[in-house]
Design a protein around this motif. Structure first.
Motif, PDB file in Angstrom:
ATOM      1  N   GLY A 184     -15.874  13.028  55.640  1.00 46.21           N
ATOM      2  CA  GLY A 184     -16.703  14.179  54.976  1.00 46.21           C
ATOM      3  C   GLY A 184     -16.464  14.552  53.844  1.00 46.21           C
ATOM      4  O   GLY A 184     -16.609  15.594  53.302  1.00 46.21           O
ATOM      5  N   GLY A 185     -15.593  13.600  52.924  1.00 44.77           N
ATOM      6  CA  GLY A 185     -15.420  14.070  51.664  1.00 44.77           C
ATOM      7  C   GLY A 185     -14.072  14.791  51.412  1.00 44.77           C
ATOM      8  O   GLY A 185     -13.598  15.008  50.324  1.00 44.77           O
ATOM      9  N   ALA A 186     -13.257  14.179  52.439  1.00 45.06           N
ATOM     10  CA  ALA A 186     -11.700  14.768  52.199  1.00 45.06           C
ATOM     11  C   ALA A 186     -10.676  13.994  51.591  1.00 45.06           C
ATOM     12  O   ALA A 186      -9.534  14.049  51.630  1.00 45.06           O
ATOM     13  N   CYS A 187     -11.266  12.737  51.160  1.00 47.24           N
ATOM     14  CA  CYS A 187     -10.423  11.532  50.346  1.00 47.24           C
ATOM     15  C   CYS A 187      -9.514  11.280  51.526  1.00 47.24           C
ATOM     16  O   CYS A 187      -8.242  11.416  51.035  1.00 47.24           O
ATOM     17  N   ALA A 188      -9.750  10.893  52.733  1.00 49.21           N
ATOM     18  CA  ALA A 188      -9.026  10.459  53.823  1.00 49.21           C
ATOM     19  C   ALA A 188      -9.412   9.193  54.412  1.00 49.21           C
ATOM     20  O   ALA A 188      -8.584   8.646  55.361  1.00 49.21           O
ATOM     21  N   CYS A 189     -10.336   8.435  53.893  1.00 50.13           N
ATOM     22  CA  CYS A 189     -10.842   7.143  54.724  1.00 50.13           C
ATOM     23  C   CYS A 189     -11.297   6.270  53.914  1.00 50.13           C
ATOM     24  O   CYS A 189     -11.503   5.200  54.489  1.00 50.13           O
ATOM     25  N   ALA A 190     -11.687   6.486  52.473  1.00 49.52           N
ATOM     26  CA  ALA A 190     -12.202   5.305  51.939  1.00 49.52           C
ATOM     27  C   ALA A 190     -13.489   4.664  52.096  1.00 49.52           C
ATOM     28  O   ALA A 190     -14.032   3.623  51.845  1.00 49.52           O
ATOM     29  N   THR A 191     -14.395   5.382  53.130  1.00 48.96           N
ATOM     30  CA  THR A 191     -15.641   4.627  53.636  1.00 48.96           C
ATOM     31  C   THR A 191     -16.852   5.159  52.460  1.00 48.96           C
ATOM     32  O   THR A 191     -18.251   4.723  53.052  1.00 48.96           O
ATOM     33  N   CYS A 192     -16.371   5.502  51.361  1.00 49.40           N
ATOM     34  CA  CYS A 192     -17.323   6.031  50.377  1.00 49.40           C
ATOM     35  C   CYS A 192     -17.120   5.316  48.946  1.00 49.40           C
ATOM     36  O   CYS A 192     -17.642   5.716  47.861  1.00 49.40           O
ATOM     37  N   HIS A 193     -16.623   4.017  49.312  1.00 48.76           N
ATOM     38  CA  HIS A 193     -16.199   3.311  48.188  1.00 48.76           C
ATOM     39  C   HIS A 193     -17.391   2.646  47.169  1.00 48.76           C
ATOM     40  O   HIS A 193     -18.465   2.144  47.605  1.00 48.76           O
ATOM     41  N   VAL A 194     -17.037   3.021  45.940  1.00 50.33           N
ATOM     42  CA  VAL A 194     -18.333   2.343  45.180  1.00 50.33           C
ATOM     43  C   VAL A 194     -17.435   1.805  43.864  1.00 50.33           C
ATOM     44  O   VAL A 194     -16.474   2.029  43.626  1.00 50.33           O
ATOM     45  N   ILE A 195     -18.251   0.963  43.114  1.00 50.76           N
ATOM     46  CA  ILE A 195     -17.948   0.474  41.904  1.00 50.76           C
ATOM     47  C   ILE A 195     -18.752   1.093  40.627  1.00 50.76           C
ATOM     48  O   ILE A 195     -19.602   0.973  40.652  1.00 50.76           O
ATOM     49  N   VAL A 196     -17.741   1.677  39.763  1.00 48.52           N
ATOM     50  CA  VAL A 196     -18.317   2.237  38.558  1.00 48.52           C
ATOM     51  C   VAL A 196     -18.559   1.527  37.262  1.00 48.52           C
ATOM     52  O   VAL A 196     -17.579   0.692  37.104  1.00 48.52           O
ATOM     53  N   PRO A 197     -19.626   1.412  36.858  1.00 44.17           N
ATOM     54  CA  PRO A 197     -19.731   0.538  35.333  1.00 44.17           C
ATOM     55  C   PRO A 197     -18.592   1.040  34.351  1.00 44.17           C
ATOM     56  O   PRO A 197     -18.573   2.168  34.504  1.00 44.17           O
ATOM     57  N   ASP A 198     -18.159   0.173  33.653  1.00 47.29           N
ATOM     58  CA  ASP A 198     -17.401   0.392  32.485  1.00 47.29           C
ATOM     59  C   ASP A 198     -17.799   1.506  31.761  1.00 47.29           C
ATOM     60  O   ASP A 198     -16.762   2.288  31.214  1.00 47.29           O
ATOM     61  N   SER A 199     -19.010   1.595  31.518  1.00 46.46           N
ATOM     62  CA  SER A 199     -19.551   2.446  30.494  1.00 46.46           C
ATOM     63  C   SER A 199     -19.376   3.912  30.943  1.00 46.46           C
ATOM     64  O   SER A 199     -19.568   5.023  30.379  1.00 46.46           O
ATOM     65  N   PHE A 200     -19.076   3.999  32.355  1.00 44.95           N
ATOM     66  CA  PHE A 200     -19.218   5.438  32.933  1.00 44.95           C
ATOM     67  C   PHE A 200     -17.876   5.934  33.395  1.00 44.95           C
ATOM     68  O   PHE A 200     -17.546   6.756  34.038  1.00 44.95           O
ATOM     69  N   LYS A 201     -16.700   4.903  33.249  1.00 47.11           N
ATOM     70  CA  LYS A 201     -15.426   5.354  33.668  1.00 47.11           C
ATOM     71  C   LYS A 201     -15.039   6.545  33.219  1.00 47.11           C
ATOM     72  O   LYS A 201     -14.384   7.264  33.880  1.00 47.11           O
ATOM     73  N   SER A 202     -15.073   6.694  31.851  1.00 43.24           N
ATOM     74  CA  SER A 202     -14.432   8.185  31.260  1.00 43.24           C
ATOM     75  C   SER A 202     -15.254   9.149  32.083  1.00 43.24           C
ATOM     76  O   SER A 202     -14.465  10.494  32.134  1.00 43.24           O
ATOM     77  N   ALA A 203     -16.583   9.103  32.339  1.00 43.71           N
ATOM     78  CA  ALA A 203     -17.289  10.458  32.666  1.00 43.71           C
ATOM     79  C   ALA A 203     -17.085  10.647  34.085  1.00 43.71           C
ATOM     80  O   ALA A 203     -17.155  11.653  34.590  1.00 43.71           O
ATOM     81  N   THR A 204     -16.444   9.693  34.971  1.00 42.49           N
ATOM     82  CA  THR A 204     -16.214   9.729  36.227  1.00 42.49           C
ATOM     83  C   THR A 204     -14.671  10.363  36.393  1.00 42.49           C
ATOM     84  O   THR A 204     -14.244  10.692  37.508  1.00 42.49           O
ATOM     85  N   GLY A 205     -14.113  10.307  35.483  1.00 41.38           N
ATOM     86  CA  GLY A 205     -12.463  10.696  35.650  1.00 41.38           C
ATOM     87  C   GLY A 205     -11.438   9.844  35.754  1.00 41.38           C
ATOM     88  O   GLY A 205     -11.827   8.676  36.209  1.00 41.38           O
ATOM     89  N   THR A 206     -10.394  10.224  36.367  1.00 36.16           N
ATOM     90  CA  THR A 206      -9.087   9.339  36.713  1.00 36.16           C
ATOM     91  C   THR A 206      -8.960   9.836  37.982  1.00 36.16           C
ATOM     92  O   THR A 206      -8.882  10.621  38.450  1.00 36.16           O
ATOM     93  N   PRO A 207      -8.930   8.472  38.857  1.00 34.31           N
ATOM     94  CA  PRO A 207      -8.450   8.669  40.366  1.00 34.31           C
ATOM     95  C   PRO A 207      -7.107   9.417  40.413  1.00 34.31           C
ATOM     96  O   PRO A 207      -6.112   9.195  39.849  1.00 34.31           O
ATOM     97  N   SER A 208      -7.068  10.308  41.435  1.00 31.84           N
ATOM     98  CA  SER A 208      -5.661  11.126  41.785  1.00 31.84           C
ATOM     99  C   SER A 208      -5.189   9.974  42.454  1.00 31.84           C
ATOM    100  O   SER A 208      -5.371   9.138  43.039  1.00 31.84           O
ATOM    101  N   GLU A 209      -3.601  10.471  42.750  1.00 31.97           N
ATOM    102  CA  GLU A 209      -2.732   9.670  43.329  1.00 31.97           C
ATOM    103  C   GLU A 209      -3.095   9.143  44.813  1.00 31.97           C
ATOM    104  O   GLU A 209      -3.018   8.274  45.418  1.00 31.97           O
ATOM    105  N   ASP A 210      -3.776  10.230  45.573  1.00 37.85           N
ATOM    106  CA  ASP A 210      -4.207  10.150  47.042  1.00 37.85           C
ATOM    107  C   ASP A 210      -5.401   9.017  46.910  1.00 37.85           C
ATOM    108  O   ASP A 210      -5.396   8.294  47.880  1.00 37.85           O
ATOM    109  N   GLU A 211      -6.369   9.168  45.828  1.00 34.84           N
ATOM    110  CA  GLU A 211      -7.227   8.328  45.809  1.00 34.84           C
ATOM    111  C   GLU A 211      -6.757   6.966  45.607  1.00 34.84           C
ATOM    112  O   GLU A 211      -7.341   5.880  46.476  1.00 34.84           O
TER     113      GLU A 211
END
Length: 105
Positions: free
Chosen positions: A41-68
């Motif tokens: 449900g979006g609690a960063c606990a399962c990884a069943t919402c995995h996506v690949i972000v294009p290089d051109s949007f990496k900075s716009a999506t932020g940096t993954p947290s340690e948990d992620e």
């Protein structure tokens, strides 16, 4: 509203208009995007919402947290641009982004 396109494992392109402030995962679930299960449900606990972000949007999506990062490390199909869509907030900076929903490994 921000337009984002999800490209499914079978190469179907699903363009969604997402409300700014919701997670990319919520936008996918609200539009029945295949491959985004969002079991936790979006609690960063399962990884069943995995996506690949294009290089051109990496900075716009932020940096993954340690948990992620920890969850992504368990994925056999992880790539350099892998993210959990529950951790990406939709904003106008994501307008036109195309994310890939990878096949389950």
């Amino acid at each position: 509203m921000t337009k984002v396109t999800f490209i499914t494992p079978d190469e179907e392109r699903i363009e969604v208009e997402a409300e700014d402030g919701v997670s990319l995962m919520e936008a996918a679930v609200n539009n029945s995007v295949p491959g985004i299960d969002a079991d936790c449900g979006g609690a960063c606990a399962c990884a069943t919402c995995h996506v690949i972000v294009p290089d051109s949007f990496k900075s716009a999506t932020g940096t993954p947290s340690e948990d992620e990062e920890s969850l992504l490390d368990f994925l056999d199909n992880r790539q350099d641009n892998s993210r959990l869509s529950c951790q990406i907030e939709v904003s106008s900076a994501l307008e036109g982004m195309e994310v890939v929903v990878p096949e389950e490994a």
